[in-house]
Design a protein around this motif. Structure first.
Motif, PDB file in Angstrom:
ATOM      1  N   ASP A  42      14.234 -53.259  11.771  1.00 38.02           N
ATOM      2  CA  ASP A  42      15.534 -53.184  12.419  1.00 38.02           C
ATOM      3  C   ASP A  42      15.579 -52.117  13.500  1.00 38.02           C
ATOM      4  N   ASP A  43      14.599 -51.186  13.520  1.00 30.88           N
ATOM      5  CA  ASP A  43      14.606 -50.106  14.491  1.00 30.88           C
ATOM      6  C   ASP A  43      14.181 -50.574  15.873  1.00 30.88           C
ATOM      7  N   ASP A  44      13.866 -51.853  16.035  1.00 28.37           N
ATOM      8  CA  ASP A  44      13.517 -52.371  17.350  1.00 28.37           C
ATOM      9  C   ASP A  44      14.734 -52.571  18.239  1.00 28.37           C
ATOM     10  N   ARG A  45      15.948 -52.414  17.689  1.00 30.29           N
ATOM     11  CA  ARG A  45      17.142 -52.560  18.521  1.00 30.29           C
ATOM     12  C   ARG A  45      17.091 -51.535  19.648  1.00 30.29           C
ATOM     13  N   PRO A  46      17.275 -51.951  20.909  1.00 33.19           N
ATOM     14  CA  PRO A  46      17.222 -50.994  22.017  1.00 33.19           C
ATOM     15  C   PRO A  46      18.226 -49.856  21.831  1.00 33.19           C
ATOM     16  N   LEU A  47      17.820 -48.672  22.232  1.00 30.53           N
ATOM     17  CA  LEU A  47      18.681 -47.503  22.214  1.00 30.53           C
ATOM     18  C   LEU A  47      19.368 -47.413  23.569  1.00 30.53           C
ATOM     19  N   ARG A  48      20.696 -47.292  23.557  1.00 26.18           N
ATOM     20  CA  ARG A  48      21.454 -47.277  24.806  1.00 26.18           C
ATOM     21  C   ARG A  48      22.125 -45.920  24.989  1.00 26.18           C
ATOM     22  N   LEU A  49      21.928 -45.334  26.167  1.00 27.91           N
ATOM     23  CA  LEU A  49      22.481 -44.022  26.490  1.00 27.91           C
ATOM     24  C   LEU A  49      23.340 -44.106  27.743  1.00 27.91           C
ATOM     25  N   ALA A  50      24.330 -43.237  27.833  1.00 27.37           N
ATOM     26  CA  ALA A  50      25.068 -43.001  29.069  1.00 27.37           C
ATOM     27  C   ALA A  50      24.772 -41.575  29.514  1.00 27.37           C
ATOM     28  N   ARG A 322      25.307 -42.951  34.733  1.00 27.44           N
ATOM     29  CA  ARG A 322      24.150 -43.813  34.507  1.00 27.44           C
ATOM     30  C   ARG A 322      24.198 -44.422  33.119  1.00 27.44           C
ATOM     31  N   LEU A 323      23.580 -45.588  32.987  1.00 29.59           N
ATOM     32  CA  LEU A 323      23.376 -46.250  31.704  1.00 29.59           C
ATOM     33  C   LEU A 323      21.878 -46.465  31.536  1.00 29.59           C
ATOM     34  N   VAL A 324      21.365 -46.094  30.381  1.00 25.96           N
ATOM     35  CA  VAL A 324      19.928 -46.122  30.117  1.00 25.96           C
ATOM     36  C   VAL A 324      19.672 -46.951  28.871  1.00 25.96           C
ATOM     37  N   THR A 325      18.724 -47.868  28.972  1.00 29.29           N
ATOM     38  CA  THR A 325      18.324 -48.671  27.813  1.00 29.29           C
ATOM     39  C   THR A 325      16.857 -48.413  27.517  1.00 29.29           C
ATOM     40  N   ILE A 326      16.597 -47.941  26.312  1.00 32.14           N
ATOM     41  CA  ILE A 326      15.229 -47.685  25.866  1.00 32.14           C
ATOM     42  C   ILE A 326      14.870 -48.760  24.858  1.00 32.14           C
ATOM     43  N   ASP A 327      13.953 -49.645  25.230  1.00 28.95           N
ATOM     44  CA  ASP A 327      13.487 -50.716  24.349  1.00 28.95           C
ATOM     45  C   ASP A 327      12.138 -50.293  23.789  1.00 28.95           C
ATOM     46  N   ARG A 328      12.142 -49.811  22.577  1.00 27.82           N
ATOM     47  CA  ARG A 328      10.919 -49.261  22.002  1.00 27.82           C
ATOM     48  C   ARG A 328       9.885 -50.336  21.724  1.00 27.82           C
ATOM     49  N   GLY A 329      10.345 -51.550  21.366  1.00 27.39           N
ATOM     50  CA  GLY A 329       9.400 -52.621  21.097  1.00 27.39           C
ATOM     51  C   GLY A 329       8.682 -53.076  22.355  1.00 27.39           C
ATOM     52  N   ALA A 330       9.445 -53.205  23.463  1.00 32.87           N
ATOM     53  CA  ALA A 330       8.855 -53.659  24.727  1.00 32.87           C
ATOM     54  C   ALA A 330       8.188 -52.524  25.489  1.00 32.87           C
ATOM     55  N   GLY A 331       8.494 -51.283  25.137  1.00 31.79           N
ATOM     56  CA  GLY A 331       7.911 -50.159  25.854  1.00 31.79           C
ATOM     57  C   GLY A 331       8.505 -49.975  27.230  1.00 31.79           C
ATOM     58  N   THR A 332       9.844 -50.071  27.346  1.00 34.34           N
ATOM     59  CA  THR A 332      10.489 -49.937  28.651  1.00 34.34           C
ATOM     60  C   THR A 332      11.656 -48.963  28.586  1.00 34.34           C
ATOM     61  N   LEU A 333      11.911 -48.317  29.687  1.00 37.37           N
ATOM     62  CA  LEU A 333      13.098 -47.498  29.890  1.00 37.37           C
ATOM     63  C   LEU A 333      13.740 -47.978  31.177  1.00 37.37           C
ATOM     64  N   ALA A 334      14.959 -48.502  31.084  1.00 36.72           N
ATOM     65  CA  ALA A 334      15.637 -49.080  32.248  1.00 36.72           C
ATOM     66  C   ALA A 334      16.914 -48.314  32.538  1.00 36.72           C
ATOM     67  N   ILE A 335      17.154 -48.019  33.809  1.00 39.58           N
ATOM     68  CA  ILE A 335      18.322 -47.265  34.239  1.00 39.58           C
ATOM     69  C   ILE A 335      19.128 -48.098  35.228  1.00 39.58           C
ATOM     70  N   THR A 336      20.425 -48.186  34.996  1.00 44.08           N
ATOM     71  CA  THR A 336      21.359 -48.722  35.966  1.00 44.08           C
ATOM     72  C   THR A 336      22.436 -47.671  36.209  1.00 44.08           C
ATOM     73  N   SER A 337      23.193 -47.821  37.269  1.00 46.57           N
ATOM     74  CA  SER A 337      24.203 -46.822  37.610  1.00 46.57           C
ATOM     75  C   SER A 337      25.491 -47.508  38.035  1.00 46.57           C
ATOM     76  N   SER A 338      26.587 -46.799  37.826  1.00 45.91           N
ATOM     77  CA  SER A 338      27.892 -47.284  38.253  1.00 45.91           C
ATOM     78  C   SER A 338      28.716 -46.095  38.713  1.00 45.91           C
ATOM     79  N   THR A 339      29.919 -46.359  39.199  1.00 47.91           N
ATOM     80  CA  THR A 339      30.785 -45.298  39.697  1.00 47.91           C
ATOM     81  C   THR A 339      32.209 -45.516  39.208  1.00 47.91           C
TER      82      THR A 339
END
Length: 448
Positions: A42-50, A322-339
């Motif tokens: 269950d820990d494969d759920r992406p971690l989402r940060l602001a 910023r919004l950050v998604t860390i997908d530990r299973g896929a090995g990715t860190l993705a950043i998007t931004s808004s205002t």
């Protein structure tokens, strides 16, 4: 190790798993490789940060407004009077995005006023009921700041401030009360963001260098004791196969050519050596602030790519987050931004109003700087330079800047090549602001 007794928020995953993890896991340096090794069940759920920075909160209902505050703001580009409603709008948008946690990389208050810290802490603690944990670090404005003022009278009087101990107490439910480790030498700490992901919150401020400072120190450094502490805990993270995410107020990597010459106080002291130490220890992504610009830079240290992800200020247009998604299973860190698009005081015109506020403020600020020492340029020269400098600064604050005006480009290039040292310096500075190499400033994906 300290733990929080708050059971109302969404709890961080149990650290018992970490203690039971084998120390014999293969250690690697790059962040994506770490992330790929952190999946499982269950820990494969992406971690989402602001991510927010430089919110500079100012409670005018408690500290007032006056002609003295108005005069201060004429020389400042920050929307201090609107800081609370801008923060509220940003937090509302963040809540709608449902991240797991929120990071704020310093300059939490106008000038370290206790009442402003308490107001921010109450706002952040309210997020916990929505399942969002908040983590803060101090900025150069926040601790033992002699500039803290109460504007309910003229002249203004001194406002109550906080020392390091009070700061940690006020933000006990915003990082400091739920740590894996606290640095004895600073307000740095390590906290668990999610299973297999540790936050290294790094205090780079210099409030402790004088017991009674006459002026706050803008520049930053990481103390030798703090670096040794960081290296130890980064080593623990590596042994356990965990990802390390950093946050620090001061910039780690130069964000435009000449920044280290024109604005050295916005970059951490000994930045090259510090970045190399972080790279060697496996800290390859650091969220920073301080300069109020939305800008991402990266550099290689010993073959390891380090990213300095600077987030702009909520009180400086375009008020980004910023919004950050860390997908530990896929090995990715993705950043998007808004205002921020609207506030209570500006429900329909905030974008245009805040842009005009910034441009008008910068025109006054830049003209004043160029007309005084050490530049002391004549009024006619200042009037020619302001329209060249201000748009470059505005574009840099927003990120992904691009100079499309061929005439302006030619003018700046000619200035940079001038035989007059002052003209060449200013031309090079503005060209540096427009220079924006990869990666992009508002969107970034790091993949394995």
């Amino acid at each position: 190790m300290t733990t929080s007794n708050d059971n109302r928020s969404r709890p961080a995953p149990s650290r018992r798993r970490f203690l039971q993890t084998s120390a014999g896991l293969a250690s690697v340096i790059t962040l994506p490789s770490w992330l790929a090794g952190c999946g499982g069940g269950d820990d494969d759920r992406p971690l989402r940060l602001a991510v927010l920075s430089d919110v500079h909160l100012y409670d005018s209902t408690a500290l007032g407004t006056s002609s003295e505050l108005d005069a201060y703001l004429l020389q400042d580009r920050k929307m201090i009077r609107e800081s609370v409603e801008i923060l509220d709008a940003a937090l509302a948008a963040i809540v709608a995005d449902k991240p797991d946690a929120l990071l704020i990389s310093g300059d939490l208050t106008k000038d370290g006023e206790r009442v402003n810290h308490e107001l921010l802490a109450s706002r952040l603690q309210a997020l916990r009921a929505r399942g969002i944990r908040a983590y803060v670090i101090p900025g150069n404005h926040d601790v033992a700041n002699p500039d803290a003022k109460d504007f309910r009278s003229v002249p203004a009087t001194a406002a109550e401030t906080v020392d390091a101990a009070a700061f940690a107490t006020i933000y006990a439910r915003c990082g400091y009360g739920d740590t894996i480790s606290r640095d004895p030498a600073s307000l740095s700490y390590v906290a668990e963001l999610g299973t297999g992901v540790w936050l290294f919150a790094i205090d780079s401020c210099r409030y402790a260098e004088s017991a009674h400072p006459s002026a706050p120190i803008t520049a930053g450094r990481v103390r030798a004791q703090t670096l040794a502490w960081l290296q130890h805990w980064l080593g623990v993270a590596r042994q356990r196969g965990f990802a390390a995410i950093g946050t620090m107020h001061h910039g780690l990597i130069e964000h435009f050519p000449g920044q280290s010459s024109f604005f050295p106080e916005y970059l951490v002291e000994d930045r090259q050596a510090l970045a190399a130490a972080f790279a060697a220890a496996g800290l390859t992504v650091v969220f920073t602030g301080h300069y109020h610009a939305q800008d991402i830079v990266r550099a290689s240290y010993g073959g390891v790519m380090v990213h300095d992800i600077e987030t702009g200020s909520t009180v400086t247009a375009p008020s980004p987050y910023r919004l950050v998604t860390i997908d530990r299973g896929a090995g990715t860190l993705a950043i998007t931004s808004s205002t921020v698009k609207a506030t209570a005081g500006h429900p329909s015109d905030f974008v245009a109003w805040s842009q005009d506020y910034l441009e008008t403020g910068l025109q006054t600020l830049v003209a004043g700087l160029l007309g005084s020492a050490p530049y002391s340029l004549p009024a006619q020269t200042v009037a020619m330079l302001v329209p060249l400098i201000v748009p470059a600064m505005v574009a840099h604050y927003a990120g992904d800047e691009q100079l499309d005006d061929a005439n302006v480009l030619a003018t700046l290039q000619a200035m940079a090549q001038s035989a007059d040292p002052m003209t060449a310096m200013l031309g090079g500075f503005v060209l540096g602001l427009w220079n924006d190499p990869q990666p992009g400033d508002n969107t970034l994906s790091i993949t394995l």
